[in-house]
Design an enzyme around this catalytic site. Structure first.
Site, mmCIF file in Angstrom:
data_model
loop_
_atom_site.group_PDB
_atom_site.id
_atom_site.type_symbol
_atom_site.label_atom_id
_atom_site.label_comp_id
_atom_site.label_asym_id
_atom_site.label_seq_id
_atom_site.Cartn_x
_atom_site.Cartn_y
_atom_site.Cartn_z
ATOM 1 C CG HIS A 388 -1.738 0.989 1.307
ATOM 2 N ND1 HIS A 388 -3.252 1.271 1.102
ATOM 3 C CD2 HIS A 388 -1.438 2.460 1.721
ATOM 4 C CE1 HIS A 388 -3.581 2.190 1.312
ATOM 5 N NE2 HIS A 388 -2.700 3.095 1.828
ATOM 6 C CD GLU A 389 1.452 3.634 3.688
ATOM 7 O OE1 GLU A 389 1.681 4.737 2.939
ATOM 8 O OE2 GLU A 389 0.586 3.389 4.597
ATOM 9 C CG HIS A 392 0.198 6.322 -0.706
ATOM 10 N ND1 HIS A 392 -0.933 6.953 -1.188
ATOM 11 C CD2 HIS A 392 -0.395 5.523 0.612
ATOM 12 C CE1 HIS A 392 -1.991 6.692 -0.588
ATOM 13 N NE2 HIS A 392 -1.469 5.914 0.500
ATOM 14 C CG HIS A 395 0.200 8.274 -7.292
ATOM 15 N ND1 HIS A 395 -0.857 8.672 -6.757
ATOM 16 C CD2 HIS A 395 0.225 9.136 -8.459
ATOM 17 C CE1 HIS A 395 -1.658 9.218 -7.464
ATOM 18 N NE2 HIS A 395 -0.882 9.406 -8.369
#
Length: 594
Positions: A388-389, A392, A395
């Site tokens: 998940h991190e 980010h 991105h």
């Protein structure tokens, strides 16, 4: 239990490389002193933004100074989070925080002055000066808010009142986190422990049904005692938001929340409509859950318990990374290489140490690497958090690499998409690869719960918000009984007639802090739906799926979120993304319902 290590005892290879920003405090202090000398220059532009040249000069100087401020700010906060008991870095963080409040005052004039220029002036200057053309979206975004920006005096007055207008949220926070107590409760081992908001989630997932039931009744019983106070607090918060949207000449509170990011109101209303049309899927899930748990009747306190228990497996960090890299293979070598270099180049702070900030996040600045704080504890959930991190972070990596400074940040509407796409690809991979039937069932249940809590539940919240704002906008008062009834009716509608809607749940609305950030929660559902649409097309190997997804990652904030997603092949103005998520939910139900 192993004793928690001090920061100095953690092997450097497990720590992020913050020294890549500043080698030492002396370097930081030098830059900080330079910033304090340079920043006041920005005030000199106030009242002088009278030509394209002066606006361009301001933007260039502001970028140079803001980037320096951002790097100082990021470094101080990262160092502080490594060990919150380290007074040196706490004071460093405090110093930059205080200064940043002053710094924002130096640039506060910019937007009001741009808006005070005569109509058509900016457009004319953009045509005249080539260098200004790249700022067109920045100015379009500012100018579209012109009808909603007040006079200078009015803006100052509202700014002065903002602290008072935020009082309901502050009261709710203190009341529910500091003043409310929930008594003692016996855990699964029969030991008496204090029930708190923090540990409630572990009790509501307990295998022991009596533990779940008592925790549920005890927690909501305390909220019930304060329901009138909490209803008044929520009503005041909604009235404040309605007041602010009216003063700013929006047609409704919903418009005030969505229009600044150019999100059509139909995106919000349609998401609720699509969900309402597909609630039979959630009803079916409840029925399957009841059957798998072997219950005669299912209650609200049974919703969070896993349908299957599996022995907790330890997943070492390096093994977790290998698993994620396998899961993300469909994204191609370039993405995987960025991921690997993030691990090798020191983006990550992996393990817990004494005083380290809890939880996990991805952060950084335009001129730094993305940094990832973890508290990796060798559990499957930690692998998911890492994926998940890093979603980010990659991105951010792409956005900063491809976009100029002013467009490198992305909106909240897009923020959770990349992280959730990674999680979605990971859970798909884990389910596909698992051969042990029990473990497979456990993973399927994990994804079902993710969709239930992130999409179904958040859109139920969104529907409640729409009702409360619309009712109060019409001047109709709302009491605790009204809130309770609305919440009860929504639970009946969403969960169906196979579950007993215990009366304690009626007051659950009073526990949700997100209702003090108006029309915020629907973005969890839309973000998840967009991520599902991306991962679905990537896994099916649809033509151009990966390049389109990367175009989303590279777009940063260079356009409105709806346009960025649409250009990448996900149209949030249609029903398709949420319907695709429900389709996946149904596939999982078929897998588990054998």
């Amino acid at each position: 239990m192993e004793e928690l290590k001090k920061r100095a005892e953690i092997d450097p290879k497990f720590k992020w490389k913050v020294e890549k920003i500043y080698q030492n405090l002396k370097e930081w202090e030098k830059d900080f002193e330079e910033l304090k000398k340079e920043a006041p220059r920005l005030k000199e532009f106030s009242g002088n933004l009278t030509s394209g040249e002066s606006i361009l000069e301001y933007l260039k100087i502001n970028e140079k100074i803001s980037r320096k401020a951002e790097v100082l700010y990021v470094y101080a906060h990262l160092k502080s989070d490594e060990d919150t008991s380290n007074s040196t870095y706490q004071s460093l963080m405090s110093k930059i925080d205080i200064y940043m409040a002053e710094f924002s005052g130096y640039t506060a004039f910019f937007v009001p002055e741009i808006l005070s220029l005569e109509d058509g002036f900016i457009e004319k200057e953009i045509k005249r000066l080539d260098e200004l053309k790249k700022f067109k979206f920045l100015f379009d975004d500012i100018l579209k808010e012109k009808p909603h920006v007040l006079t200078k005096d009015m803006e100052e007055l509202l700014a002065l009142a903002s602290d008072c207008l935020d009082a309901p949220a502050a009261i709710h926070n203190i009341l529910t986190n500091a003043d409310m107590t929930f008594g003692k409760i016996k855990n699964e081992e029969g030991k008496e422990v204090e029930l708190t908001e923090g540990n409630y989630s572990s009790f509501i997932r307990s295998k022991d049904r009596e533990v779940r039931k008592i925790a549920f009744k005890q927690l909501f019983g305390e909220y019930k005692k304060l329901q009138n106070t909490l209803a008044t607090s929520l009503t005041c918060s909604i009235k404040n938001f309605n007041f602010s949207s009216k003063v700013r000449k929006y047609n409704s509170a919903l418009e005030a929340s969505l229009k600044p990011n150019n999100i059509p109101l139909d995106v919000y209303r349609n998401a609720i409509k699509v969900m309402d049309n597909n609630l039979d899927s959630l009803h079916r899930y409840i029925d399957i859950k009841k059957k798998l748990l072997g219950l005669d009747e299912i209650h609200m306190y049974d919703l969070y318990v896993p349908v299957i228990e599996t022995p907790k497996e330890k997943v070492q960090f390096n093994d977790g990374v290998k698993t994620i890299l396998q899961a993300l293979k469909p994204l191609g070598d370039e993405y995987l290489n960025i991921f690997k270099s993030g691990i090798e180049d020191g983006w990550m702070d992996i393990y817990e140490n004494k005083g380290k900030k809890g939880g996990a996040y991805s952060w950084g600045g335009y001129d730094t690497m993305p940094y990832v704080l973890l508290n990796y504890n060798n559990e499957l959930n930690d692998v998911s958090t890492l994926a998940h991190e890093m979603g980010h972070s990659i991105h951010s990596y792409y956005s900063r690499k491809e976009q100029p400074y002013y467009y490198a940040g992305y909106t909240l509407f897009c923020a959770e998409v990349a992280s959730t796409t990674n999680e979605s690809l990971l859970i798909h991979y884990l389910i596909e690869q698992e051969t042990d039937e029990k473990k497979k069932m456990y993973l399927i249940n994990q994804e079902l719960e993710q969709i239930r809590t992130t999409v179904f539940r958040q859109l139920m919240f969104a529907e409640f918000e729409l009702y409360t704002h619309d009712t109060l906008e019409k001047g109709v008062p709302l009491t605790a009984e009204d809130y309770n009834k609305a919440w009860h009716d929504l639970n009946v509608k969403y969960f169906g007639d196979k579950i007993i809607i215990d009366e304690e749940i009626n007051v659950e609305w009073s526990r949700i802090p997100h209702f003090y950030s108006d029309f915020y929660v629907y973005q969890y559902a839309t973000g998840y739906a967009a991520a599902s649409a991306f991962s679905n097309s990537i896994l099916k190997g649809k033509e151009e799926a990966v390049p389109k997804y990367k175009s989303f990652l590279k777009a940063g904030g260079s356009d409105y979120p709806i346009n960025i997603l649409k250009n990448a092949g996900v149209d949030m103005t249609t029903d398709a993304p949420i319907e695709a998520t429900i389709k996946r939910f149904n596939e999982l139900l078929n897998m588990i319902d054998k």
